[in-house]
Enzyme design. Structure first.
Site, PDB file in Angstrom:
ATOM      1  CG  HIS A 171      -1.789   1.176   1.375  1.00 50.06           C
ATOM      2  ND1 HIS A 171      -3.120   1.184   1.026  1.00 50.06           N
ATOM      3  CD2 HIS A 171      -1.527   2.434   1.838  1.00 50.06           C
ATOM      4  CE1 HIS A 171      -3.637   2.384   1.259  1.00 50.06           C
ATOM      5  NE2 HIS A 171      -2.696   3.163   1.762  1.00 50.06           N
ATOM      6  CD  GLU A 172       1.605   3.677   3.657  1.00 49.90           C
ATOM      7  OE1 GLU A 172       1.860   4.734   3.044  1.00 49.90           O
ATOM      8  OE2 GLU A 172       0.553   3.525   4.306  1.00 49.90           O
TER       9      GLU A 172
END
Length: 671
Positions: free
Chosen positions: A461-462
């Protein structure tokens, strides 16, 4: 001697010289940079020449270079490696910065120049990107209160200053509660815990200078403990401490702070002529209005609640079979859900976790970026702000693209959660600059470091956010990278999570920490089959937080946010055994700053798009279809905020999606 923050950085890729910077450099550097920026603003406002895009808007874009340097370094270390001095500086800096930016937006002469340009915008011969930057500049001034007069203008400045102070205090209180609490474990307390949980607890104890294992309030430690500890009394104690962050009374209690923040936000919106802060905040988002947000959330709430209720009945029977009478509680859910997952999917996280090594998951994220966008990653040996940090040079076809920094491990000096930020954003004006992007996570240390499935998803995600920064290709920094609507910014990050679930990715990179063997196909199939396991719980805890956030910012601000929270949950019929993902006293997304205020729904709004976007890959040539990847880069990842988000998404996908793909992706009953 010159201040190392303000000096010319001769380091590789002009990375901040962290090894030369001390905490005593920040305050004088900030004062110098603020004065320099203020002088630049005065020069722009007082320019005797007729306002032009170049001497006003571009001049504003170019101003503040020294201030950007100071703030990028300071807020990086203040969030990821704080200490008492840095916390003190943050309390000093927040109101000072708020006052500085309030003065800029209140500069009547400067605003007149921007207004003049806005009135003549059709005659200026601007490019599409320049027209967009002018619109955003004008809108930003108006929404900041530039058109207010007299006492109202002064009151707006006071509100902004107080909000900055309160947001900093909220964050520091939460960090203090998370840092100060721990539960020591003796040998008997370790019974039933997998070795990876024991190892993480031992490492956490060592980090605090203790000889034995402890449970802390770091998510990567407390969640596995709640999943695996058969000791209901210890689970209850740990969960209650986790849920009580920011609500323990005394100096670190956040409840009164939250109430004051909500009151000030409502007043701020009223000064600008809006019915509520939610109306003000959502005006510039894709959703546009609170009603559209509520429609989305409630469309998903009903099937999610039904799923969670059915799960609760099953988990209660499991608990009663263990001889535990009474109701299923919040500290029971994860423990019995884990047992159920093992029974139904023959999937034991303790058996899966050795296959999810941090190093291999980083390699997986890099490999997907290479296959999709041609990016390559080479380690850099440079001084950073903490020994845990690592850096890579990102290139494509031999050309420098960015520097990527990863700071992955939990520690007492780091605030909770995970985030991505650009220490330097991509831009071509006033001169070309390549981005320096950082991912900060809170994974448990180990040798080797092992991730849960949720941790691995967080890493992807990051890194999706990081790609949005790294692949940005615009002229002006103000619209670079993730400078987009809040309910659009999560699209690249949530979309990238899908590549973690691609079987060939796991087949290559999910290798055992001891044997080096690939995850067996039978286990891989079980992992993917269980991807939506406990989705009723996950969806309910999230939507409850999003709806409470929305309710806080509509209508009259609640004098008692905790009472309003309880009222919203009661109206929803919130299951007793599920807590909000973020209860009010530790809801940093909403109260640490304005970022996600009235905007916590954004993750789900973006999920509607990410589910549909990945379906586009699957409908084409598969997860690594080159045409879809190029379209994703051309229309979303490279474009920043240069166009409206719905225009960008339609250019990528041909249409806007409905909620059906999200419900299907979450396994909540829609085909």
């Amino acid at each position: 001697m010159s201040n190392p923050i303000l000096s010319d950085w001769t380091t590789p890729f002009q990375i901040a010289p962290f090894d030369a910077i001390s905490d005593e450099d920040f305050a004088p550097a900030l004062d110098t940079a603020l004065a320099e920026h203020q002088a630049e603003i005065v020069a722009i406002a007082d320019n005797p020449d007729t306002a032009s895009f170049a001497n006003t808007v571009e001049a504003l874009e170019a101003a503040g270079a020294a201030l950007d340097k100071v703030l990028s370094v300071f807020f990086t270390v203040a969030g990821a490696d704080s200490n008492p001095r840095r916390e003190e500086l943050q309390r000093m800096f927040s109101p000072k910065l708020a006052a500085h930016y309030a003065d800029i937006s209140a500069n009547t002469v400067l605003f007149r120049r921007v207004e003049d340009l806005w009135a003549r915008r059709d005659d200026l011969g601007l490019t599409d990107e320049q027209a967009r930057v002018l619109m955003l500049t004008h809108r930003g001034f108006v929404r900041a209160g530039a058109a207010l007069e007299g006492a109202q203008k002064g009151r707006m400045k006071d509100i902004k200053g107080r909000l900055a102070t309160l947001g900093t205090q909220f964050t520091q209180n939460l960090l203090a509660d998370e840092r100060d609490w721990h539960m020591e474990l003796d040998r008997a307390d370790l019974e039933g815990l997998p070795q990876f949980v024991v190892d993480a607890a031992v490492a956490a104890g060592r980090d605090k200078g203790l000889d034995g294992p402890i449970v802390t309030l770091s998510r990567s430690i407390i969640v596995p403990f709640l999943q695996f500890s058969p000791r209901r009394d210890l689970r209850r104690r740990a969960y209650r401490a986790w849920a009580a962050r920011g609500a323990n009374g005394g100096e670190t209690d956040n409840r009164a702070i939250a109430a004051e923040i909500l009151k000030l936000r409502a007043e701020r919106a009223a000064l600008l002529g809006y019915d509520s802060f939610a109306d003000y905040k959502l005006e510039t988002e894709m959703a546009r209005s609170p009603d559209k947000v509520r429609d989305l959330l409630m469309a998903v709430w009903a099937p999610a609640r039904a799923c969670a209720d059915a799960d609760a009945e099953l988990l209660t029977r499991m608990m009663q079979a263990d001889g535990v009478n009474g109701a299923l509680e919040a500290w029971d859910w994860r423990y019995y859900a884990q047992k159920r997952r093992k029974a139904e999917h023959d999937l034991d996280e303790a058996a899966v976790k050795p296959y999810l090594q941090l190093e291999r998951m980083i390699e997986a994220a890099f490999s997907c970026a290479n296959r999709l966008f041609g990016l390559q990653f080479a380690p850099l040996d440079i001084a950073l702000y903490h020994p845990d940090c690592r850096a890579w040079e990102v290139t494509r076809n031999g050309a420098h693209v960015a520097v990527f920094i990863g700071d992955y491990f939990a520690r007492g000096s780091k605030r909770s959660g995970a985030w991505c930020s650009a220490m330097r954003a991509q831009a071509k004006f006033p001169q070309p600059q390549a981005p320096v992007v950082i991912n900060v996570c809170n994974f448990a240390k180990g040798d080797p470091a092992l991730l849960s499935w949720d941790d691995a998803r967080t890493l992807f995600h990051e890194f999706g956010h990081a790609l949005h920064q790294m692949l940005s290709d615009v002229t002006y920094e103000s619209i670079s990278g993730t400078s987009v609507a809040r309910d659009f910014v999560e699209l690249p990050s949530q979309l990238y999570e899908h590549w973690l679930e691609v079987p060939e990715v796991l087949g290559e990179f999910a290798t055992h920490a001891t044997t080096g063997e690939a995850m067996p196909k039978a286990m891989l199939d079980k992992v993917l089959a269980a991807a939506n396991f406990d989705m009723g719980f996950q969806t309910v805890e999230y939507i409850a937080s999003a709806l409470v956030d929305l309710a806080f910012h509509e209508g009259e601000p609640p004098a008692d946010p905790m009472a309003r929270q309880a009222e919203v949950l009661a109206d929803l019929g919130m299951p007793d055994a599920i807590g909000m993902r973020h209860a009010t006293p530790h809801f940093a997304h909403v109260f640490a700053g304005d970022g996600y205020s009235s905007g916590y729904y954004s993750y789900m709004w973006s999920e509607v798009m990410d589910a549909d976007a990945f379906a586009g890959f699957e409908e084409a040539g598969g997860a690594f279809d080159p045409e879809r990847a190029q379209a994703l880069e051309d229309n979303i990842l490279s474009t920043g905020g240069s166009r409206e988000p719905d225009v960008l998404y339609k250019a990528f996908r041909g249409r806007l999606p409905g909620v059906e793909a999200l419900l299907k992706g979450r396994g909540l009953g829609a085909g």
